[in-house]
Design an enzyme around this catalytic site. Structure first.
Site, PDB file in Angstrom:
ATOM      1  CE  LYS A  90      -2.001  -1.166   3.874  1.00 39.60           C
ATOM      2  NZ  LYS A  90      -1.307  -2.460   4.112  1.00 39.60           N
ATOM      3  NE  ARG A  94      -4.028  -1.520   9.095  1.00 37.83           N
ATOM      4  CZ  ARG A  94      -2.931  -0.817   8.818  1.00 37.83           C
ATOM      5  NH1 ARG A  94      -2.892   0.451   9.059  1.00 37.83           N
ATOM      6  NH2 ARG A  94      -1.896  -1.423   8.290  1.00 37.83           N
ATOM      7  NE  ARG A 148       7.324  -2.486   6.246  1.00 33.01           N
ATOM      8  CZ  ARG A 148       5.998  -2.537   6.330  1.00 33.01           C
ATOM      9  NH1 ARG A 148       5.251  -2.168   5.310  1.00 33.01           N
ATOM     10  NH2 ARG A 148       5.420  -2.983   7.416  1.00 33.01           N
ATOM     11  NE  ARG A 204       6.183  -0.294  10.361  1.00 29.20           N
ATOM     12  CZ  ARG A 204       5.037  -0.413   9.684  1.00 29.20           C
ATOM     13  NH1 ARG A 204       4.931   0.096   8.456  1.00 29.20           N
ATOM     14  NH2 ARG A 204       4.017  -1.020  10.211  1.00 29.20           N
ATOM     15  NE  ARG A 244       1.982  -5.008  11.399  1.00 28.22           N
ATOM     16  CZ  ARG A 244       3.026  -4.632  10.654  1.00 28.22           C
ATOM     17  NH1 ARG A 244       4.245  -4.978  11.002  1.00 28.22           N
ATOM     18  NH2 ARG A 244       2.851  -3.909   9.592  1.00 28.22           N
TER      19      ARG A 244
HETATM   20  P1  ADP Z   1       2.255  -1.889   3.221  1.00 22.36           P
HETATM   21  O1  ADP Z   1       2.238  -0.365   3.183  1.00 22.36           O
HETATM   22  O2  ADP Z   1       1.045  -2.480   2.544  1.00 22.36           O
HETATM   23  O3  ADP Z   1       2.466  -2.447   4.592  1.00 22.36           O
HETATM   24  P2  ADP Z   1       4.811  -1.620   1.829  1.00 22.36           P
HETATM   25  O4  ADP Z   1       4.487  -0.713   0.673  1.00 22.36           O
HETATM   26  O5  ADP Z   1       5.549  -1.016   2.972  1.00 22.36           O
HETATM   27  O6  ADP Z   1       3.478  -2.383   2.342  1.00 22.36           O
HETATM   28  O7  ADP Z   1       5.608  -2.905   1.232  1.00 22.36           O
HETATM   29  C1  ADP Z   1       6.127  -3.894   2.102  1.00 22.36           C
HETATM   30  C2  ADP Z   1       7.522  -4.322   1.650  1.00 22.36           C
HETATM   31  O8  ADP Z   1       7.442  -5.062   0.421  1.00 22.36           O
HETATM   32  C3  ADP Z   1       8.452  -3.149   1.382  1.00 22.36           C
HETATM   33  O9  ADP Z   1       9.738  -3.547   1.789  1.00 22.36           O
HETATM   34  C4  ADP Z   1       8.357  -2.947  -0.136  1.00 22.36           C
HETATM   35  O10 ADP Z   1       9.542  -2.362  -0.658  1.00 22.36           O
HETATM   36  C5  ADP Z   1       8.138  -4.382  -0.642  1.00 22.36           C
HETATM   37  N1  ADP Z   1       7.232  -4.482  -1.784  1.00 22.36           N
HETATM   38  C6  ADP Z   1       6.150  -3.715  -2.042  1.00 22.36           C
HETATM   39  N2  ADP Z   1       5.510  -4.112  -3.166  1.00 22.36           N
HETATM   40  C7  ADP Z   1       6.229  -5.197  -3.624  1.00 22.36           C
HETATM   41  C8  ADP Z   1       6.081  -6.098  -4.739  1.00 22.36           C
HETATM   42  N3  ADP Z   1       5.072  -5.958  -5.617  1.00 22.36           N
HETATM   43  N4  ADP Z   1       6.996  -7.081  -4.864  1.00 22.36           N
HETATM   44  C9  ADP Z   1       7.990  -7.222  -3.970  1.00 22.36           C
HETATM   45  N5  ADP Z   1       8.191  -6.440  -2.918  1.00 22.36           N
HETATM   46  C10 ADP Z   1       7.327  -5.422  -2.728  1.00 22.36           C
HETATM   47  P1  AMP Z   2       1.016   0.547   8.843  1.00 21.95           P
HETATM   48  O1  AMP Z   2       2.163   1.485   8.764  1.00 21.95           O
HETATM   49  O2  AMP Z   2      -0.119   0.964   7.936  1.00 21.95           O
HETATM   50  O3  AMP Z   2       1.408  -0.893   8.677  1.00 21.95           O
HETATM   51  O4  AMP Z   2       0.420   0.695  10.326  1.00 21.95           O
HETATM   52  C1  AMP Z   2       1.212   0.365  11.454  1.00 21.95           C
HETATM   53  C2  AMP Z   2       0.328   0.115  12.663  1.00 21.95           C
HETATM   54  O5  AMP Z   2      -0.409   1.306  13.005  1.00 21.95           O
HETATM   55  C3  AMP Z   2      -0.756  -0.964  12.486  1.00 21.95           C
HETATM   56  O6  AMP Z   2      -0.252  -2.266  12.700  1.00 21.95           O
HETATM   57  C4  AMP Z   2      -1.771  -0.533  13.546  1.00 21.95           C
HETATM   58  O7  AMP Z   2      -1.372  -0.918  14.851  1.00 21.95           O
HETATM   59  C5  AMP Z   2      -1.706   0.993  13.489  1.00 21.95           C
HETATM   60  N1  AMP Z   2      -2.709   1.542  12.544  1.00 21.95           N
HETATM   61  C6  AMP Z   2      -2.473   2.191  11.380  1.00 21.95           C
HETATM   62  N2  AMP Z   2      -3.629   2.554  10.797  1.00 21.95           N
HETATM   63  C7  AMP Z   2      -4.628   2.113  11.611  1.00 21.95           C
HETATM   64  C8  AMP Z   2      -6.052   2.138  11.569  1.00 21.95           C
HETATM   65  N3  AMP Z   2      -6.692   2.692  10.541  1.00 21.95           N
HETATM   66  N4  AMP Z   2      -6.743   1.558  12.586  1.00 21.95           N
HETATM   67  C9  AMP Z   2      -6.115   0.977  13.617  1.00 21.95           C
HETATM   68  N5  AMP Z   2      -4.789   0.899  13.737  1.00 21.95           N
HETATM   69  C10 AMP Z   2      -4.035   1.463  12.739  1.00 21.95           C
END
Ligand code: ADP
Ligand code: AMP
Length: 216
Positions: A13, A88, A127, A160, A171
């Site tokens: 995302k 969420r 990541r 993180r 998660r």
């Molecule tokens: P989210 O915001 O949904 O938690 P991220 O955008 O942070 O996910 O992506 C999670 C990890 O996977 C990051 O390290 C990112 O660089 C990698 N990633 C994202 N999209 C892809 C993909 N299509 N293929 C491989 N790795 C990806």
């Molecule tokens: P993310 O960076 O989107 O993976 O979010 C990191 C963490 O923040 C999640 O695992 C949740 O604990 C919290 N969080 C982010 N967005 C929300 C939401 N809309 N509702 C509840 N918790 C959230």
């Protein structure tokens, strides 16, 4: 154009929202990034959220909705957004609909980034993120140009503390249950686009195609 991105943790995302917001000039609203900023600044809301996030649980709806309302209220009336990490829960999705209706805004598309949950653990453990500008990297699939440094703002990259393997698995389990209901909700509203892609670029191609079809 207002977009919402749904997907399990690690689905991509943040990565896609960054690309979309740059290309289409949208404001990227990422609730996870906002919580991390509030934690870093030791605000009361940040301190409340910290224990949930560390344990891989969702922050209670009340606080998640509070930060979203706050963020939306800062938007210029004409500015458009891409929402990443909200809603969420089904309750959050319903509240979001109410908030946006109150602002006379309708989301144009809701993307569900569909990734096999098995793949997510590897992705998240590799990541690295920039806490300053929210950029996300993957050590293999999407590395920064200079080791450990953000390409966009030069800040040091970190892992993180909720990206540890045991927390990641928890998660994913929590989100699996919630996301099904949210996907159903937007499907019934006729807004849902399911997108897939093996690489970041392939996935972005699928998102762009859906945007072009919608706005052609
Ligand atoms: P989210 O915001 O949904 O938690 P991220 O955008 O942070 O996910 O992506 C999670 C990890 O996977 C990051 O390290 C990112 O660089 C990698 N990633 C994202 N999209 C892809 C993909 N299509 N293929 C491989 N790795 C990806
Ligand atoms: P993310 O960076 O989107 O993976 O979010 C990191 C963490 O923040 C999640 O695992 C949740 O604990 C919290 N969080 C982010 N967005 C929300 C939401 N809309 N509702 C509840 N918790 C959230």
């Amino acid at each position: 154009m207002n977009l919402i991105l749904l997907g399990l943790p690690g689905a991509g995302k943040g990565t896609q929202a960054k690309k979309i917001s740059q290309e289409y000039k949208l404001t990227h609203i990422a609730t996870g990034d906002i919580f991390r900023r509030l934690i870093k600044d030791r605000t009361p809301l940040g301190l409340r959220a910290e224990k949930y996030i560390k344990e891989g649980r969702l922050v209670p709806d009340e606080d998640a909705v509070r930060i979203l309302r706050d963020e939306l209220s800062k938007l210029d009336i004409k500015s458009r957004f891409v929402l990443d990490g909200f809603p969420r829960t089904l309750n959050q999705a319903r509240i979001l609909t109410e908030i946006l209706e109150g602002m006379d805004i309708k989301p144009d598309l809701v993307f569900f980034i569909d990734v096999d949950p098995e793949e997510l653990v590897e992705r998240i453990s590799e990541r690295r993120v920039c806490l300053k500008c929210g950029s996300t990297y993957h050590l293999k699939h999407n590395p920064p140009q200079t080791d450990g440094i953000c390409d966009f703002c030069g800040e040091k990259l970190i892992q993180r503390n909720d990206d540890r393997e045991d927390t990641v698995r928890k998660r994913i389990q929590i989100h699996l249950k919630e996301i099904k209901e949210i996907v159903k909700y937007y499907k019934e509203k006729g807004l849902l686009e399911v997108v897939r892609g093996d690489t970041i670029e392939e996935l972005y191609g699928a998102i762009k195609k859906a945007i072009e079809v919608k706005f052609s």
